[in-house]
Design a protein around this motif. Structure first.
Motif, PDB file in Angstrom:
ATOM      1  N   PHE A 294      -3.549 -89.980 -76.186  1.00  0.00           N
ATOM      2  CA  PHE A 294      -3.454 -91.688 -75.179  1.00  0.00           C
ATOM      3  C   PHE A 294      -5.170 -90.539 -74.107  1.00  0.00           C
ATOM      4  N   LEU A 295      -5.149 -89.522 -73.895  1.00  0.00           N
ATOM      5  CA  LEU A 295      -5.727 -88.997 -72.792  1.00  0.00           C
ATOM      6  C   LEU A 295      -6.963 -88.775 -73.800  1.00  0.00           C
ATOM      7  N   THR A 296      -7.417 -88.727 -75.204  1.00  0.00           N
ATOM      8  CA  THR A 296      -8.590 -88.952 -75.825  1.00  0.00           C
ATOM      9  C   THR A 296      -8.828 -89.922 -76.161  1.00  0.00           C
ATOM     10  N   ILE A 297      -8.209 -91.152 -76.029  1.00  0.00           N
ATOM     11  CA  ILE A 297      -8.907 -92.666 -76.166  1.00  0.00           C
ATOM     12  C   ILE A 297      -9.217 -93.504 -74.628  1.00  0.00           C
ATOM     13  N   VAL A 298      -8.697 -93.263 -73.282  1.00  0.00           N
ATOM     14  CA  VAL A 298      -9.103 -92.829 -72.009  1.00  0.00           C
ATOM     15  C   VAL A 298     -10.412 -92.789 -71.884  1.00  0.00           C
ATOM     16  N   ILE A 299     -10.643 -91.117 -72.215  1.00  0.00           N
ATOM     17  CA  ILE A 299     -11.742 -90.034 -71.876  1.00  0.00           C
ATOM     18  C   ILE A 299     -12.694 -90.766 -72.933  1.00  0.00           C
ATOM     19  N   GLN A 300     -13.142 -91.388 -74.225  1.00  0.00           N
ATOM     20  CA  GLN A 300     -13.757 -92.108 -75.184  1.00  0.00           C
ATOM     21  C   GLN A 300     -14.369 -92.978 -74.353  1.00  0.00           C
ATOM     22  N   SER A 301     -13.562 -94.124 -73.558  1.00  0.00           N
ATOM     23  CA  SER A 301     -13.809 -95.473 -73.313  1.00  0.00           C
ATOM     24  C   SER A 301     -14.198 -94.974 -71.878  1.00  0.00           C
ATOM     25  N   SER A 302     -14.165 -93.866 -71.105  1.00  0.00           N
ATOM     26  CA  SER A 302     -15.883 -93.974 -70.075  1.00  0.00           C
ATOM     27  C   SER A 302     -16.745 -94.297 -70.964  1.00  0.00           C
ATOM     28  N   SER A 303     -16.899 -93.251 -71.691  1.00  0.00           N
ATOM     29  CA  SER A 303     -18.479 -93.590 -72.303  1.00  0.00           C
ATOM     30  C   SER A 303     -19.155 -94.531 -73.220  1.00  0.00           C
ATOM     31  N   LEU A 304     -18.124 -96.005 -73.586  1.00  0.00           N
ATOM     32  CA  LEU A 304     -18.068 -96.753 -73.843  1.00  0.00           C
ATOM     33  C   LEU A 304     -18.187 -97.848 -72.743  1.00  0.00           C
ATOM     34  N   ASP A 305     -18.273 -98.890 -73.012  1.00  0.00           N
ATOM     35  CA  ASP A 305     -18.396-100.538 -72.388  1.00  0.00           C
ATOM     36  C   ASP A 305     -17.286-100.570 -71.301  1.00  0.00           C
TER      37      ASP A 305
END
Length: 260
Positions: free
Chosen positions: A138-149
């Motif tokens: 979940f933390l990985t998904i949250v971090i990745q979402s910050s670099s997307l739109d």
């Protein structure tokens, strides 16, 4: 200067006192070695007192898990596309429910015995691994979402489920001296539940058109190979976390407590 004559009566009494002191009265006094010394008790804390503390902590952790699961259910109810049966399809929710059961079971064992039965530590290692991996993913998904739109909201219930409860469960595992020495073959068993969940989720998703995580959704990935890579990474993560927990259970236990 003249010397005073000795008092016959006082002399006689003195002789009787000395005679009595050299007799049975003197032998009745306890020897110095047998007298209690006013020193600090060097004995360690009773093990059952420590185990009782672990039991109370696990009951509180189970209660925190119930609150987090209810709070997360209330949160997802606000989504227009939410279906109640989808809530139980999340691996985080399933592992959270299993963790509550494990916390209660190990709390009861801590109240009743100085050590856990091996099968119970098997269960605790499995659920601890699952909730830790859920938090990392979940933390990985949250971090990745910050670099997307897009951004992912993390409510208090999700923070408890993904971060706080796994961290406390890990601390409980590392500090517990009453856990069993687990065999390495548990690394195979730790993959059974995630594998079954993954296959079931892919089949169910193809039928209902909904997937709990983006990397399982064919629409959100660039083909089956990407999904397979994500799943392989997840399985390696499960194995790695379980290996660390197993290794800590095999370390020499400190003998700092006594039974009470």
């Amino acid at each position: 200067m003249c010397a005073r004559a000795a008092d016959p009566a006082r002399t006689e009494r003195t002789e009787r006192v000395l005679a009595a002191a050299t007799g049975s009265d003197l032998r009745a006094l306890p020897p110095a070695a047998a007298r209690p010394a006013l020193t600090r008790d060097p004995r360690p804390f009773p093990v059952q007192s420590v185990r009782r503390g672990f039991g109370i902590g696990r009951l509180l952790l189970a209660a925190l898990g119930v609150v987090a699961l209810l709070g997360y259910f209330d949160y997802v109810l606000g989504f227009a596309t939410f279906q109640i049966y989808n809530y139980f399809s999340y691996f985080t929710v399933q592992s959270g429910l299993a963790a509550v059961v494990a916390f209660i079971a190990t709390a009861i064992a801590a109240f009743r015995s100085p050590t856990d039965p091996p099968w119970l530590d098997w269960l605790r290692l499995l659920v601890t691994t699952y909730i830790i991996v859920s938090g990392i993913v979940f933390l990985t998904i949250v971090i990745q979402s910050s670099s997307l739109d897009y951004t992912i909201e993390v409510p208090w219930s999700s923070q408890l489920l993904h971060f706080w409860i796994p961290s406390i469960a890990l601390l409980d595992w590392l500090t517990d001296a009453g856990k069993a020495r687990l065999p390495w073959k548990i690394l195979v068993w730790v993959l059974v539940a995630p594998s079954i969940w993954g296959v079931f989720t892919l089949i169910r998703g193809s039928i209902v058109g909904w997937y709990p995580y983006f990397f399982l959704d064919p629409v959100q990935v660039r083909g089956p190979l990407e999904t397979a890579i994500y799943c392989l990474v997840a399985l390696l993560l499960f194995t790695g976390i379980a290996a660390v927990l197993t290794a800590t259970s095999r370390l020499p236990q400190r003998r700092g407590f006594t039974a009470a």
